[in-house]
Write an enzyme that holds these catalytic residues in place. Structure first.
Site, PDB file in Angstrom:
ATOM      1  N   VAL A 134       0.705  -0.957   0.126  1.00 10.17           N
ATOM      2  CA  VAL A 134       0.083  -0.217   0.132  1.00 10.17           C
ATOM      3  C   VAL A 134       0.994   1.397   0.068  1.00 10.17           C
ATOM      4  CG1 VAL A 134      -0.120   0.125   2.596  1.00 10.17           C
ATOM      5  CG2 VAL A 134      -1.992   1.153   1.251  1.00 10.17           C
ATOM      6  N   VAL A 272       6.953  -3.931 -10.120  1.00 11.09           N
ATOM      7  CA  VAL A 272       8.099  -4.168 -10.889  1.00 11.09           C
ATOM      8  C   VAL A 272       8.363  -5.412 -11.104  1.00 11.09           C
ATOM      9  CG1 VAL A 272      10.408  -3.188 -10.941  1.00 11.09           C
ATOM     10  CG2 VAL A 272       8.582  -1.600 -10.180  1.00 11.09           C
ATOM     11  N   HIS A 549       9.839  -7.561  12.211  1.00 13.44           N
ATOM     12  CA  HIS A 549      11.037  -6.603  11.719  1.00 13.44           C
ATOM     13  C   HIS A 549      11.960  -7.437  10.708  1.00 13.44           C
ATOM     14  CE1 HIS A 549       9.983  -4.868  16.062  1.00 13.44           C
ATOM     15  NE2 HIS A 549       8.952  -4.252  14.960  1.00 13.44           N
TER      16      HIS A 549
END
Length: 621
Positions: A134, A272, A549
């Site tokens: 997003v 991409v 993380h």
């Protein structure tokens, strides 16, 4: 509005006549105001793509948004930002909904490979790995916790062959982004700033259990501190990327202000698929992407910059022929540059589900939060329990090796939640907990008031990897974090954390709520005596929780480092015109939630890029 009702499905059948007409209208007006702010603030998609830009940035996450802002400060730089996901929506900025966003299209919905030592109690022995898809990236999906890490993190980066990445050098970049709105910290000019675009606040509403957590820490000899200040060790209310009680995503902070810059273009919902590289000149000269079923090629005059995150940046490098030769050859990709892309994967992880039952109604529970009155209060005033990010309220940083030294280097974080897995049904699915485990352990306390702490490993020794599943861009990569495969260090830090949490639960601060450890054993671990070390070692392997993380998969280091992918200026070794700017360049994971360090990396990278192209830099400490 439809999605908002789906998320609060229990509210959509409320007898609205029982509420005042003006109250309901005020709430609707507030919702429309917030929706308009998000919709009108975000840059519109470019209608006419230029054939060539100075810089092409892949990924509109934390780093990509910051780079777009800082590079377009230079009028002569034309910048194209390409994002695989769509626009940020109003419901994404309601802090308490952060966990639910994992079920939307804003999440890549990654899952690890089945683990040998962790995730044993998760569905198929695989942990969920949500990542933002997003505009705003994972800063739209995460729990908004803003922690910078420790001085030693960055001094270690510099000492390993990365000049300019020591703490004294990067502190100014942490401050450059920051607008601190915590009253007791605004005058601490050495460590904080009120000049940056990213607002940092403490929550406007929290449970009294968060104060009990701080009081308990002091009761056992700890201290309350500012973990983003001079020292990190201690107990703290969490500092969040919030503004006026709502999520402050990096998109809102850095992209909204530049939407009218003529040298900035953005393309959304575009994947991409390849960085275009001239193999003879060993230079990146553009990208290929898919948009609305069409293949588009855009060229870069100066640089291609990958800011797609610790999963997607290495994936795209490998799809473009930059990666381990043996791995690429197996899936029929010609190697342009043989580099250890995807390796050195590190993550913070914890035991999930360490739950305590209380005899009061002071905890967070979804049915008490998601009331129409609370929703109206939120949209009218941005106050109330909807402003609590996923229920996380406080934390502690602890050095298990030297627990009494306030200036030491923490290897453990205790992340306090004013509720638990049973506070809302979404948690069990977000964490991918096995149904039998959940029904056995947590269903019996489904209606209880509870609190929970994640004893989180900060400096893991375990290392994993990311590899391509195939040479097809749409195939999700192989993610193997290799939890608990280091030989014992990681599990013993978490075990120390469990014992520390149990100690906190017995303090006067928590006993006034009648706190009691939930003691139904995990089925996978029933052969061990409950509360023994062997039981907890088994439990953490069953309920292994990523803290979201992932990093270090395109490691920064000198060319003499066999694990390095980029140099200290974040240029890909051996390839001109190509940089990586995101959490994947970290040499080692810092003792921090990684969003704030990623912001710092992007701020510093923007200055390095400007310097490399002859633009003077003026920034002071």
């Amino acid at each position: 509005m439809i999605y908002f009702c789906q998320l609060f499905s229990s509210l959509c059948n409320f007898p609205l006549a029982t509420f005042g007409r003006d109250t309901i209208f005020d709430g609707i007006a507030g919702f429309l105001r917030d929706a308009a702010e998000i919709h009108n603030g975000e840059p519109a998609e470019t209608s006419s793509i230029l054939p060539k830009y100075d810089f092409i940035i892949v990924g509109a996450g934390t780093a990509g948004c910051i780079l777009s802002n800082r590079l377009t400060e230079v009028d002569k730089f034309k910048v194209l930002l390409i994002e695989a996901g769509g626009a940020e929506q109003v419901f994404m900025d309601i802090p308490v909904l952060a966990t639910m966003l994992q079920f939307t299209d804003a999440n890549w919905k990654y899952r690890t490979e089945p683990q040998k030592a962790g995730c044993m109690g998760m569905r198929d022995k695989r942990c969920a790995w949500p990542r933002g898809k997003v505009v705003g990236g994972s800063s739209v999906l995460h729990s908004m916790m803003h922690t910078r890490g420790n001085k030693r993190d960055y001094d270690t980066w510099a000492a390993s062959g990365n000049p300019g990445w020591d703490y004294e050098s990067v502190l100014k970049y942490f401050k450059k982004s920051e607008n601190i709105e915590i009253p007791r910290l605004v005058n601490d000019k050495k460590y904080h700033s009120t000049e940056g675009p990213m607002t940092i606040q403490e929550p406007r509403w929290r449970t009294p259990l968060s104060d009990a957590f701080l009081d308990a820490g002091v009761e056992i000899g700890g201290n309350v501190n500012d973990y983003n200040g001079e020292t990190q060790i201690g107990y703290s209310i969490i500092q969040f990327t919030m503004k006026n009680g709502t999520r402050m995503s990096v998109s809102r902070a850095f992209l909204h202000p530049i939407k009218k810059r003529p040298n900035f273009h953005i393309i959304k919902n575009a994947l991409v698929t390849k960085v275009l590289i001239n193999p003879k000149k060993r230079r990146a000269y553009g990208v290929k992407f898919e948009k609305d079923g069409k293949q588009v090629v855009v060229r870069a005059k100066r640089e291609v910059i990958l800011s797609a995150g610790s999963v997607n940046s290495p994936q795209l490098l490998m799809l473009s022929g930059i990666g381990p030769r043996d791995d690429l050859t197996k899936i029929n990709i010609t190697t342009v540059s043989d580099l250890p892309v995807g390796y050195n994967l590190q993550d913070h992880y914890a035991l999930g589900g360490l739950t305590f039952i209380i005899n009061t109604t002071d905890s967070l529970r979804f049915e008490r939060i998601a009331t129409l009155n609370n929703i109206i209060e939120y949209f009218c005033h941005h106050t109330g329990p909807l402003t609590v990010p996923t229920g996380a309220e406080a934390l502690a940083f602890i050095d298990t090796k030297n627990p009494n030294n306030k200036n030491s280097y923490p290897d453990l974080e205790l992340l306090f939640v004013g509720g638990s897995i049973v506070s809302q049904n979404a948690y069990r699915y977000a964490f991918d907990i096995d149904d039998i485990l959940y029904d056995t352990v947590y269903k019996p306390i489904a209606n209880s008031d509870t609190w929970m702490v994640f004893p989180m490993l900060l400096l893991p020794k375990s290392r994993g990897y990311i590899k391509l599943r195939s040479n097809k861009p749409h195939d999700k990569p192989i993610i193997n974090p290799n939890y608990f495969t280091d030989g014992g260090h990681d599990e013993h830090v978490i075990l120390y954390g469990i014992r520390k949490v149990l100690q906190l639960s017995q303090t006067k601060a928590f006993q006034k709520y009648g706190s009691k450890l939930h003691d139904i054993p995990i089925p996978h671990c029933a052969q061990h005596k409950f509360d023994s070390d062997s039981y907890w070692l088994c439990a953490m392997r069953a309920l292994t929780n990523t803290i979201y993380h992932p990093c270090c998969t395109a490691k920064m280091g000198p060319s003499s480092d066999p694990e390095a992918v980029v140099d200290s200026r974040l240029k890909v070794h051996g390839i001109k015109g190509l940089r990586v700017v995101d959490a994947s360049i970290m040499p080692n994971i810092p003792a921090a939630h990684t969003n704030a360090p990623t912001m710092m990396i992007a701020e510093k990278a923007a200055d390095m890029i400007k310097e490399d192209w002859g633009i003077p830099i003026l920034i002071s400490n």
